[in-house]
Structure formats: structure tokens, C-alpha cells
Enzyme design. Structure first.
Site, PDB file in Angstrom:
ATOM      1  N   CYS B 166       1.076  -1.122   0.148  1.00 22.33           N
ATOM      2  CA  CYS B 166      -0.019  -0.103  -0.102  1.00 22.33           C
ATOM      3  C   CYS B 166       0.815   1.186   0.088  1.00 22.33           C
ATOM      4  O   CYS B 166       0.344   2.393  -0.040  1.00 22.33           O
ATOM      5  CB  CYS B 166      -0.858   0.056   1.204  1.00 22.33           C
ATOM      6  SG  CYS B 166      -1.816  -1.490   1.351  1.00 22.33           S
ATOM      7  N   HIS B 299      -3.509   8.107   6.020  1.00 22.93           N
ATOM      8  CA  HIS B 299      -3.524   6.505   5.238  1.00 22.93           C
ATOM      9  C   HIS B 299      -4.944   6.054   5.607  1.00 22.93           C
ATOM     10  O   HIS B 299      -5.506   5.462   4.805  1.00 22.93           O
ATOM     11  CB  HIS B 299      -2.512   5.519   5.818  1.00 22.93           C
ATOM     12  CG  HIS B 299      -2.496   4.351   5.138  1.00 22.93           C
ATOM     13  ND1 HIS B 299      -2.253   4.280   3.859  1.00 22.93           N
ATOM     14  CD2 HIS B 299      -2.515   3.102   5.732  1.00 22.93           C
ATOM     15  CE1 HIS B 299      -2.127   3.058   3.554  1.00 22.93           C
ATOM     16  NE2 HIS B 299      -2.499   2.266   4.388  1.00 22.93           N
ATOM     17  N   HIS B 336      -9.784   1.612  -0.657  1.00 24.34           N
ATOM     18  CA  HIS B 336      -8.382   1.422  -0.463  1.00 24.34           C
ATOM     19  C   HIS B 336      -7.796   0.867  -2.125  1.00 24.34           C
ATOM     20  O   HIS B 336      -8.010  -0.222  -2.480  1.00 24.34           O
ATOM     21  CB  HIS B 336      -7.783   0.333   0.489  1.00 24.34           C
ATOM     22  CG  HIS B 336      -6.341   0.433   0.956  1.00 24.34           C
ATOM     23  ND1 HIS B 336      -5.558   0.863   0.003  1.00 24.34           N
ATOM     24  CD2 HIS B 336      -5.743   0.128   2.194  1.00 24.34           C
ATOM     25  CE1 HIS B 336      -4.173   0.767   0.616  1.00 24.34           C
ATOM     26  NE2 HIS B 336      -4.571   0.352   1.827  1.00 24.34           N
TER      27      HIS B 336
END
Lengths: 406, 421
Positions: B166, B299, B336
């Protein structure tokens, strides 16, 4: 401006076994190291390639704790082992440097064993069967992460995926971390595993050397008869430090990184090589210029030529364009020994810069007149002062690293 | 080795994006500003046997783009996202194609799975009966989206793909910043692309990291992430070059930093030490103190552990200001995007700076008393005087990355990049 970046340790394992001494011996002798691939799963076609440069069983013993070995995927095991070997070679211990140690690892295919097993669970048994432990070790950055966890390396953690160009990009990226002052130490390298499924698919794409009439299955880089590469696996990690950092702790350097560079050939198809040698040659010239070097300063090219029909052709065109038709320096093609993938080529380039002799090129017998390159034949040579390592990836990416003596 | 040239500032001159809110930056900003999640049921694959059933799936591409894209049928979905975002970013930057003829241009990309969705279609058959169309495997490589961008835009400079889960997209932007500063390229296309696939959907569900409802970053009762897909690209170039050719910078990319928790493959270090180190490194790289930061694009995955660790990191870096600092949680709206999340959240950060307001998220549910954050909820929040903004990416394997942007422009009440210390 330039900032000296030193290679102070090398850890490598592959078909040659564990340790840079074993690889140096194999390269000096020019021994092909491939052995039979397990074809029992039925993935392979009847006339397929049969051999690959595989890590011999048992060569990780002593480098991993039972707990580490149990939870890691095969590439993570290779990566952590190579990193520990590199630290030992550099005279360092696990955890030395900690906060200031970055990790940059290249992988072409990631943890294939885990990915295959996970896909089988999802596609055959259903998504509810997916194993969390398989998944966490199926991601491409698992090897870099496991190095960081095992060695408490808390600097940047980077995983590079650019196929055959990845290992040199990782080395160059790691050197840039040192040059920028962001890391006191970097563990940079490459890792890949060659599972039967991947071997069979590469063969179905026509990428691999097939058995010849004589039954031999060799890579034959730059040879007129070349028909593909030998797939390989392994792990290679180098320790990078600044000159000041090494001076402060004492120790010796194997080699130094003088420049990195890259380019892209937009004419390349996604799975092959194109005809854009002029653009790539421009990129290589710029790489040399940034190091204040001219082509004539290069004493040895450690080529990424692998025996791939079109890849070797493009490599030869780029080198000839940069040298503008003049005499090329000696060209080594170590992938004939190490196979493609797993970092063997990167390790060979570092060994060459450190003064280790490279022997004959196994499988090479007949120069391809269209290429005009005859790789090393085992004749004694002076140790090179400046080594150019090259790698042109299928799909268009290219990377170069210039290495000097330590 | 080339050393980074001190004093060189790097401008963002173009941005492009695709996500569940639509194709294009205008759709992205409109959706973000509205604060309504694009997370719902999706069609990409049969998810009836998966544990959860939501994702922010990108809709159909504009027909004009499909027609203008050679070899469309052979491109993976992740490749298509990447190409759209790159073309949009280049067009907005006012650069001509092919890129290689105008400038030494490099491509720095992030992806976690590349063309895995197409590979699954291949393997479904191959693993069963050893047959399958090999052509569907060609774009499977993680580097395929970045390579596709370089190939289709005629870029001849370096191409590097990062796959650090990520954090991939943010790490790619950081690498591009380095390359521009070092003079290795004149123009860098930095971004990332990922598409929905069964491997990651099943994998994160196996880890119980996915919320059965749209994700609720930093809220009480949060139960995990929501999946998204898409791509984002930023065009970076030296500020002086951009101004000389008459381009209008959208923002300045002032700094980047990275670190690793070195703690666990999937769980973040609960102390937030690793994430704080990335933030500190990025601010140091930008030459800015924490006090200069006007907001953080977090995040904020919505997993209990990740948000808690990120809060600890924010407290370490910003001290008493941590609870006052406005936080933007883009994943609550677009899901995401894994390997491209850092890139699209960088684009969202640039948009917030450029427009002088922060996009909200839906304020449903209770605040988490353990995480007393100042999350922007329900309505856009004006931030006319923000000197700098940070975007964080905290990945699987403990890889952390942070990017620092500063504004560029002369809107009332806003400082320009020239005024930054």
C-alpha cells in the site's frame, strides 16, 4: 558532483550453492549449473525446456531460525539468507545500523509458490478457503519486509519489480539512498524462485532454451544458435555504505558504485524486446556522462545477455551504438552460468568489479554475425578498473550500473 | 553517484485519476467534495462466496478514451486505468506527445498486483485442465501498468515500478522526486494503478481486515478497510522549467520520506514509531517544521490497529497539535486502492491545497474516544493559509512513506511556494 557509494558486502546463493566463493568458482570455470525441473504437475508441454538453475536443497541451513523458516515463503528465505551472508561479508552483524539501514529488493515474479497455492485455494476450493498465512507471504514486498524484520532495518523498505532490469535498478536505487544521505547503510539486491508452473509458462511463451539435437539445453548468449534463456532462481544482496561510513567503522570495500541509469524502449511489446536501440543508447551514454566517463573508460561489460534471441540482439545493437562502431571492451555473459532471475548477474558484476576472474561462456560456440559480439572465452585478463553492468528487460525497461574497484 | 541538487524545487504541473468516483480529476474532486462514498456492491467478479461484498469499483471508461487507445482489448484493467490517468495528467500539464521527443521523461509507478485479475481468468482454466489463453497472462506482471504508460506515451527515460504493497504509489512519487532533483529526468510521471482481483479480496478477507460496511477511518466501531481500484498520475518537473514553459504549477512537491516498522508482516508497530520516522524524514527533506503542516491526508484504512498506530505517529510528530490538525480520510470515499492509494491520495492532497479546502467524509457513527482526531466531516473545510500538507501511506510489511506538498498560487490568503522557508 558525486558521492562515493561503496559495496562492502556480498551475499549470494543460487544454483552455485551458498556463498560468493562458490559463485566465483563457477564463473571462473564457466560451468553451466542447470538441473532438471520437476515436471510432474503436468504444466509442461511434451517438448518443453527441462532444466533450470535451481538452488540445491539444504543450502539455507544455519542461516534461518526454525521459526523464520516456518513462516517465510521461499523467496523470503533466500532474501534473508543472502542479506545475512552480505552482512557477514561486510564484517557486520544483524541489527548493526538499525534505524539507518534501508532495504531495496528486486523481484520479477514475487513469491510464486505462495501465489500459486493461494490461487488454487481461491479458484478450486472457494475464496473462503484462502489462507491468511499464504496471503501475507504472497505479496511482492514480503522478502524486503522479512529482511527488515529479521535484521531490524528501519530505513526505507522498497521492492522493485521491473523484470530483468530490476536487480540493477535496485542496486542503483540503494546507492541513491546513500548518496542522498537518507540511509547510512543499504541492503540491496534481488530474489526470485523458479517454480515448475512459472518455468512451464515461460517455456510456453517461447522464452526458454530448448534441448538441442545433441540433448544439451544451454543459454548460449550472443551465439548464432541461441534460442532462449535458462531460467534461474536465487538471492543476492549487497551491503552499500558511504565512504565516510566505512571509514568510521573500518573495513574494506569490494567495489564502488559510480553511476546508475535507465531508459525505456517504447517500441517493445509487453512481453518482448523492440527495436529502439537508439533511445536506449542515448540513455546509456547519459549514464556514462553522469559518471564523467566515456565508453573507452569501460574495461569490462558484464552483460545481461541471456540467450534470448531478441534480447541479445538489442543488447548488441545498444552496445555497438554507444561505442559508435569502435572496438567493444570484453563482454561477459554470466547468465550462461547463473541463469536468468535471482540476482546471479548482479552478483557476477560485483565479483568482476572486485577483481574476481570470469571464465569462458558455457554454450557459446559460434559468433552471430548480426551481433558481432564474442563473449569471454576464458583467456586470462587484467582485472578491470571500471565495469559496466547492463540489463534490458522484456517489455522495454533498461538499466545500467557502472562499478569501480573498491 | 549523482547527489541531489540542493535548492531545486519540484512542481506538480499535471494530475490525472480514475477511481470509483469516476474517470478524471473533475469527477474525483466533485465526488470527494460531496463526501459521499463510492463504495457499494460491485460486478467485477462473483463475490457471493467471499466474506464481504463491497468495493469502490470504477465504472465504464469514456468511449472517446477507448476509441483513442490502440490495442485496448489487449490491455489489462490496471493498464487502462494507468493510461487514462497518465494521459489526463500529461494533457493537464500541457506536455506534447510522444514524451520522449520533448524532454527526458521517466515513469515511476506503483502497483501491488498489476494484471492479476486477468491472470486469475487464465489460471482458473489452466490449473483445471492445463489450457488457457497465454495472451491474457502478458499484462500480468506488476510492472505492466508503468511499462504501458511509457510505451503508449513514447517515454524513453527510466521506468521503475515499486511494489511495496500500500506504500507503492507514494514510494514511486518519492523516487520520481529524487530523479527530478538529481537531474536524471526533466519530467517524471509518478503514480500507480491497481484493479480489483480475487487474490487480494480473498486475502484481506482471510486476515479479517475488511469491513462489511463502507470503511469508517478513525471512527468507533470501525472494522476494516474497503476495497477500491483505479490509478493516479502526477507530472513532476523542476519548478523553474515549469514556469519557463508557461505551465501553471498546481502545487510543489516539497519532500518525501520513507521508513520501515521492521515489526510484523501484517500488523503495524502499535507505537507508531516507524510511521512517525517516515513523516519526520519527509518534513526534514522538505525543510519544513511540523508547525508548517496545515492538514494531513491520512492513510486511514479503517482497520482498528492501523488507525490506532497512525494516531500514535501523528502524536509523536505533531505533539499537542495532533488533535487539532485537520485530517482528510480519502479512503472512506474511494476505498483502498492498494498499490495506487499513495498516488491518488497525493492527487487528493494536491487538489485540497489547490482549491484551499479539505474534502469531508460522511460523519456517520460515533467518534472513537481513543483516537481524538479532528477528522473533516460532512462539509468541506476551508484552509486558505495552509503552508504545507502531508500524505501518509503505511503498508503491509511495515513499509511507510510520507509526501509533503506545499501550495502554489496567488489566491487571497494563500502563501506561495516562494514564501516557504
Amino acid at each position: 558532483m558525486s558521492e562515493p557509494v561503496l559495496i562492502t558486502g556480498l551475499g549470494t546463493l543460487g544454483a552455485w550453492g551458498g556463498g560468493s566463493d562458490r559463485l566465483a568458482a563457477a564463473l571462473a570455470e564457466g560451468l553451466p549449473l542447470a538441473r532438471e525441473v520437476d515436471r510432474s504437475a503436468g504444466y509442461h508441454l511434451p517438448q518443453s525446456a527441462r532444466r533450470a538453475c535451481l538452488v540445491p536443497p539444504g543450502d539455507l541451513a544455519g542461516w534461518l531460525s526454525p521459526g523464520e523458516a516456518r513462516r517465510m515463503s521461499p523467496p523470503s528465505k533466500l532474501a534473508v539468507t543472502a542479506a545475512r551472508m552480505a552482512l557477514r561479508c561486510a564484517g557486520l552483524c544483524d541489527g548493526d545500523g538499525e534505524a539507518g539501514t534501508a532495504v531495496v529488493i528486486a523481484t520479477a515474479f514475487g513469491p510464486s509458490t505462495n501465489t500459486e497455492a493461494l490461487l488454487k485455494q481461491i479458484l478450486d476450493e472457494g475464496p473462503e478457503a484462502a489462507s491468511p498465512s499464504l496471503f501475507m507471504e504472497s505479496v511482492a514486498n514480503a522478502p524486503a519486509a522479512q529482511i527488515a524484520i529479521a535484521l531490524k532495518a528501519r530505513g526505507a523498505s522498497l521492492t522493485v519489480c521491473e523484470r530483468e532490469a530490476g536487480p540493477l535498478i535496485a542496486l542503483g536505487t540503494g546507492a541513491a539512498e546513500i548518496a542522498a544521505g537518507r540511509a547510512g547503510r543499504v541492503l540491496a539486491g534481488a530474489v526470485d524462485e523458479m517454480i515448475p508452473l512459472l518455468h512451464a509458462l515461460l517455456d510456453r511463451f517461447g522464452a526458454l532454451a530448448r534441448p538441442g539435437e545433441d540433448g544439451e539445453e544451454l543459454a548460449r548468449p550472443f551465439d548464432r544458435r541461441r534460442d532462449g534463456f535458462l531460467a534461474g532462481e536465487g538471492g543476492t544482496v549487497v551491503v552499500l555504505e558511504s565512504e565516510a561510513g566505512l571509514a568510521a567503522r573500518g573495513g574494506r570495500a569490494l567495489a564502488r558504485v559510480l553511476a546508475r541509469g535507465g531508459a525505456f524502449d517504447p517500441t517493445a511489446p509487453p512481453s518482448g524486446w523492440g527495436h529502439g536501440h537508439r533511445a536506449l543508447a542515448r540513455g546509456l551514454r547519459r549514464t556514462l556522462e553522469r559518471a564523467g566517463l566515456k565508453p573507452r573508460d569501460i574495461d569490462l561489460v558484464v552483460s545481461g545477455a541471456s540467450g534470448a534471441r531478441e534480447g541479445d540482439r538489442l543488447e548488441a545493437e545498444v552496445l555497438r551504438a554507444v561505442w559508435e562502431g569502435g572496438t567493444l571492451p570484453p563482454v561477459a555473459a554470466p547468465k550462461a552460468v547463473t541463469g536468468e532471475y535471482g540476482g546471479g548477474h548482479l552478483a557476477a558484476a560485483v565479483l568482476a568489479a572486485a577483481g574476481s576472474p570470469l571464465g569462458p561462456t558455457p554454450g557459446f560456440a559460434e559468433t552471430d554475425p548480426a551481433l558481432g559480439i564474442t563473449p569471454l572465452d576464458g583467456s586470462p585478463r587484467e582485472a578491470p578498473a571500471v565495469v559496466l553492468a547492463t540489463s534490458l528487460a522484456a517489455g522495454g525497461a533498461a538499466a545500467w550500473v557502472v562499478l569501480g574497484r573498491g | 553517484m549523482q547527489r541531489i541538487r540542493p535548492g531545486w524545487r519540484v512542481a506538480v504541473t499535471g494530475i490525472g485519476a480514475v477511481c470509483g468516483l469516476g474517470w478524471g480529476v473533475d469527477s474525483l474532486w466533485k465526488g470527494l467534495r460531496a463526501g459521499r462514498p463510492g463504495i457499494s456492491s460491485f460486478r467485477r467478479f462473483d463475490h457471493s462466496r467471499h466474506r464481504t461484498h463491497l468495493a469502490a469499483e470504477a465504472g465504464d471508461p469514456p468511449e472517446s478514451f477507448v476509441r483513442s487507445c490502440p490495442g485496448w482489448r489487449r490491455l489489462s484493467i490496471a493498464d487502462r486505468f494507468a493510461l487514462f490517468a497518465a494521459r489526463e495528467a500529461v494533457a493537464r500539464a500541457g506536455l506534447a506527445l510522444p514524451l520522449g521527443e520533448e524532454a527526458e521523461a521517466g515513469v515511476y509507478f506503483g502497483s501491488s498486483t498489476g494484471g492479476m485479475y486477468e491472470s486469475e481468468l487464465f489460471f482458473e482454466r489452466f490449473l483445471r485442465d492445463r489450457r488457457g489463453r497465454l495472451s491474457s497472462l502478458i499484462p500480468q506482471q506488476v510492472n505492466a501498468p508503468g511499462d504501458a504508460v511509457a510505451r503508449h506515451l513514447g517515454s524513453t527515460g527510466p521506468v521503475v515500478t515499486f511494489s511495496s504493497a500500500c506504500a507503492s504509489g507514494a514510494l514511486a512519487v518519492g523516487a520520481a522526486l529524487d530523479a527530478v532533483r538529481a537531474g536524471e529526468v526533466e519530467v517524471a510521471l509518478a503514480g500507480g494503478s491497481d484493479s480489483l482481483c480475487q487474490l487480494t479480496y480473498a486475502g484481506f478477507n482471510a486476515l479479517r481486515s475488511v469491513d462489511e460496511a463502507p470503511c469508517r477511518p478513525f471512527r468507533a466501531g470501525r472494522a476494516g478497510m474497503s476495497f477500491g481500484e483505479g490509478a493516479a498520475v502526477l507530472v513532476l518537473e523542476p519548478l523553474e522549467r515549469a514556469l519557463a514553459r508557461g505551465a501553471e504549477p498546481l502545487a510543489v512537491l516539497a519532500g518525501a520520506g520513507a521508513s520501515c516498522d521492521a515489526h510484523h508482516m501484517t500488523a503495524p508497530d502499535p507505537s507508531g514509531t516507524g510511521a512517525a520516522a517516515a513523516l519526520d524524514a519527509a518534513l526534514a527533506d522538505a525543510g519544513l517544521p511540523p508547525e508548517a503542516v496545515g492538514f494531513v491526508n491520512v492513510h486511514g484504512t479503517g482497520t482498528p490497529l492501523n488507525d490506532a498506530a497512525e494516531w500514535q505517529a501523528l502524536k509523536k510528530v505533531f505533539g499537542d497539535r495532533a488533535g487539532e490538525l485537520p485530517l482528510v480520510a480519502t479512503k472512506a470515499l474511494i476505498g483502498h486502492l492498494l498499490g495506487s492509494s499513495g498516488a491518488i491520495e497525493a492527487v487528493a492532497t494536491v487538489l485540497c491545497l489547490h482549491h484551499g479546502e479539505l474534502h469531508p467524509v460522511a460523519g456517520e457513527g460515533e467518534a472513537d474516544p481513543e483516537l481524538p482526531v479532528n477528522l473533516v466531516l460532512d462539509e468541506p473545510l476551508p484552509v486558505p493559509g495552509a503552508r504545507a500538507a502531508v500524505s501518509t501511506s503505511l503498508a503491509f510489511g511495515g513499509s511507510n512513506a510520507a509526501l509533503v506538498f506545499s501550495p502554489w498560487g496567488d489566491r487571497p490568503g494563500e502563501q506561495t511556494g516562494d514564501q516557504l522557508g
